[in-house]
Scaffold this motif. Structure first.
Motif, PDB file in Angstrom:
ATOM      1  N   SER A  78       0.846  -1.199   0.000  1.00 51.52           N
ATOM      2  CA  SER A  78       0.000   0.000   0.000  1.00 51.52           C
ATOM      3  C   SER A  78       0.876   1.243   0.000  1.00 51.52           C
ATOM      4  CB  SER A  78      -0.926   0.021   1.223  1.00 51.52           C
ATOM      5  OG  SER A  78      -0.169   0.108   2.414  1.00 51.52           O
ATOM      6  N   ALA A 139      -3.470   4.539  -1.594  1.00 53.12           N
ATOM      7  CA  ALA A 139      -3.612   3.569  -2.677  1.00 53.12           C
ATOM      8  C   ALA A 139      -3.268   2.166  -2.195  1.00 53.12           C
ATOM      9  CB  ALA A 139      -2.712   3.946  -3.842  1.00 53.12           C
ATOM     10  N   TYR A 140      -4.152   1.251  -2.537  1.00 57.75           N
ATOM     11  CA  TYR A 140      -3.936  -0.175  -2.305  1.00 57.75           C
ATOM     12  C   TYR A 140      -4.163  -0.924  -3.617  1.00 57.75           C
ATOM     13  CZ  TYR A 140      -5.767  -4.835  -1.220  1.00 57.75           C
ATOM     14  OH  TYR A 140      -6.047  -6.175  -1.236  1.00 57.75           O
ATOM     15  N   ASN A 141      -5.015  -0.350  -4.466  1.00 64.14           N
ATOM     16  CA  ASN A 141      -5.326  -0.917  -5.773  1.00 64.14           C
ATOM     17  C   ASN A 141      -4.045  -1.077  -6.612  1.00 64.14           C
ATOM     18  OD1 ASN A 141      -5.958   0.120  -8.813  1.00 64.14           O
ATOM     19  ND2 ASN A 141      -7.509  -1.314  -8.103  1.00 64.14           N
ATOM     20  N   ARG A 312     -11.380   0.892  -9.123  1.00 63.63           N
ATOM     21  CA  ARG A 312     -10.426   0.638  -8.035  1.00 63.63           C
ATOM     22  C   ARG A 312     -11.207   0.425  -6.736  1.00 63.63           C
ATOM     23  NH1 ARG A 312      -7.896   6.693  -7.078  1.00 63.63           N
ATOM     24  NH2 ARG A 312      -7.227   5.686  -5.172  1.00 63.63           N
ATOM     25  N   ASP A 315      -9.890   0.250  -3.194  1.00 63.23           N
ATOM     26  CA  ASP A 315      -9.443   1.475  -2.520  1.00 63.23           C
ATOM     27  C   ASP A 315     -10.583   2.157  -1.755  1.00 63.23           C
ATOM     28  OD1 ASP A 315      -6.790   1.389  -3.120  1.00 63.23           O
ATOM     29  OD2 ASP A 315      -6.874   2.773  -4.809  1.00 63.23           O
ATOM     30  N   ILE A 319      -9.901   4.490   1.667  1.00 61.53           N
ATOM     31  CA  ILE A 319     -10.170   5.915   1.470  1.00 61.53           C
ATOM     32  C   ILE A 319     -11.316   6.356   2.374  1.00 61.53           C
ATOM     33  CG2 ILE A 319     -11.029   7.639  -0.178  1.00 61.53           C
ATOM     34  CD1 ILE A 319      -9.493   6.113  -2.365  1.00 61.53           C
TER      35      ILE A 319
END
Length: 440
Positions: A78, A139-141, A312, A315, A319
């Motif tokens: 991430s 961001a993790y996507n 995405r 995410d 978020i």
């Protein structure tokens, strides 16, 4: 040196001399190793962090957010930007490490300083300039992580960047991140919204003018955005709204690094990095002769296309969690979103993307009195919204009605502008906005 002589002391000497911070936790999120670079860029002492759980540190506001927390929850890499207790802005890239039994054993964070110099120079030129304010990037996507990896490389060069994507996907946030990772970070990030400037003023706003260049010009003249952004980054938002004649002059600056002010034959040389952004399809505009092909290729040296939130979905939870945390701090709440609501969010189209998601969550936190906000609360809010009068639409309808009445009773555009107490350019822009014919 033999491998068996490679001691912890040697490892520490190596990592302390890296240009990036290293922050390592065990599989539970407890800090077990921090290099000197992290101390330097965070302005925090490792003695205050080692042995402490990351969730505890976030709760005590040592960090406003954490990539480690996200990776603990997802077991995936991430990226998160955050602010430390000492006010330093950092970007952290967390990577999980697994043991032979596939259990999470370590989380290794590579940390970058994205703090920008607090520029307080001559910024009295125009309210349209927006000096950078910190905005969270989470961001993790997988696609977003690839984009951020790409950004960390291209930020160090001066090539022109064109960021595309739907409204609300974070184009400006990404542009600021590129600037803050670049060698120009100690200069102000200058933003220009090309759609917000009346067509007849765009050239003077971008390139400036000499004293007395035209009727009504300031006797002192004016610096344009390009001159102000010298040695820094100029972000041209909504680049697709530029009129063709201004596109030609912009092309000249990109090619020659020189321009002339309105009313002056003198060439001014500038060193400006351009980042442009648009939610419009420039290729389609070129086919209709609304956007210059040569300018497009000058801008599109490094293209970055931001995916919409509906592409995405992984995410949405991190978020949303961050937005709730920030709003809780802002309003003094202790609220959460139910698991059912988070999963329901993943089914929605989010045409306004992250901006729309943030707007929805803030409304829910403010309106719903309970600590846990549910899917039913969201559906109830949506039903209420559909039955309400849209205040923006109401204002627009009233404004249009006033313009139509004044148009029929005014002798000229200037007369109409005087009655409204605004400039002639504003009147023309408003008439164009509401598609009001001005044949009279």
């Amino acid at each position: 040196m033999k491998q068996e002589d490679f001691s912890f002391k040697t490892l520490q000497a190596i990592t302390d001399n890296l240009y990036i911070g290293i922050y390592v936790t065990d599989g539970s999120g407890k800090a077990i190793y921090i290099n000197k670079t992290f101390e330097d860029i965070s302005l925090l002492k490792k003695e205050d962090l080692l042995g402490h759980d990351i969730n505890e540190l976030v709760k005590k506001k040592y960090f406003t957010a954490s990539a480690t927390v996200l990776t603990l929850n997802t077991k995936q890499p991430s990226v998160v930007t955050y602010i430390t207790k000492a006010g330093k802005k950092l970007l952290s890239r967390a990577k999980p490490v697994f043991g032979n039994n596939k259990e999470l054993t370590l989380i290794v964070n590579s940390v970058y300083d994205v703090t920008e110099f607090d520029y307080k120079g001559e910024l009295d030129f125009d309210s349209k300039i927006n000096i950078d304010g910190f905005q969270q990037f989470i961001a993790y996507n997988k696609k977003m992580l690839e984009i951020l990896d790409f950004v960390s490389h291209i930020a160090l060069v001066d090539s022109t960047v064109l960021i595309t994507g739907e409204t609300g996907t974070g184009k400006e946030v990404l542009a600021k991140l590129i600037h803050s990772l670049s060698k120009r970070k100690n200069k102000p990030f200058i933003k220009v919204n090309c759609a917000a400037i009346p067509e007849n003023l765009i050239e003077t706003e971008l390139f400036g003018y000499e004293p007395g260049a035209f009727t009504g010009a300031s006797p002192r003249g004016k610096k344009g955005f390009f001159e102000i952004a010298n040695n820094s980054t100029l972000f041209l938002d909504e680049i697709g709204e530029l009129p063709l004649n201004t596109q030609a002059k912009l092309l000249q600056v990109l090619q020659d690094k020189k321009f002339t002010k309105v009313g002056s034959p003198k060439l001014i040389e500038v060193d400006v990095r351009i980042i442009a952004a648009t939610n419009r399809k420039l290729e389609e505009m070129m086919e209709k002769n609304l956007f210059r092909q040569d300018l497009y290729y000058r801008l599109n040296v490094i293209p970055i296309d931001l995916p919409p939130l509906r592409e995405r979905l992984d995410d949405i939870e991190p978020i949303s969690t961050y937005i709730v945390q920030r709003m809780n701090n802002k309003y003094g709440f202790e609220k959460t979103l139910s698991r059912e609501l988070i999963e329901f969010f993943k089914l929605l189209p989010w045409k306004g993307n992250i901006r729309e998601l943030e707007n929805v969550i803030e409304k829910l936190l403010v309106v719903v009195p309970r600590k846990e906000i549910t899917k039913e609360d969201f559906l109830k809010l949506e039903r209420t919204k559909k039955s309400e009068i849209n205040p923006k639409q109401l204002i627009s309808d009233c404004e249009k009605e006033v313009l139509l009445k004044l148009l029929s009773s005014s002798k000229s555009m200037r007369d109409m502008a005087n009655k409204l107490g605004v400039s002639k350019a504003t009147v023309i822009r408003k008439l164009k906005q509401y598609n009001i014919s001005v044949h009279k």
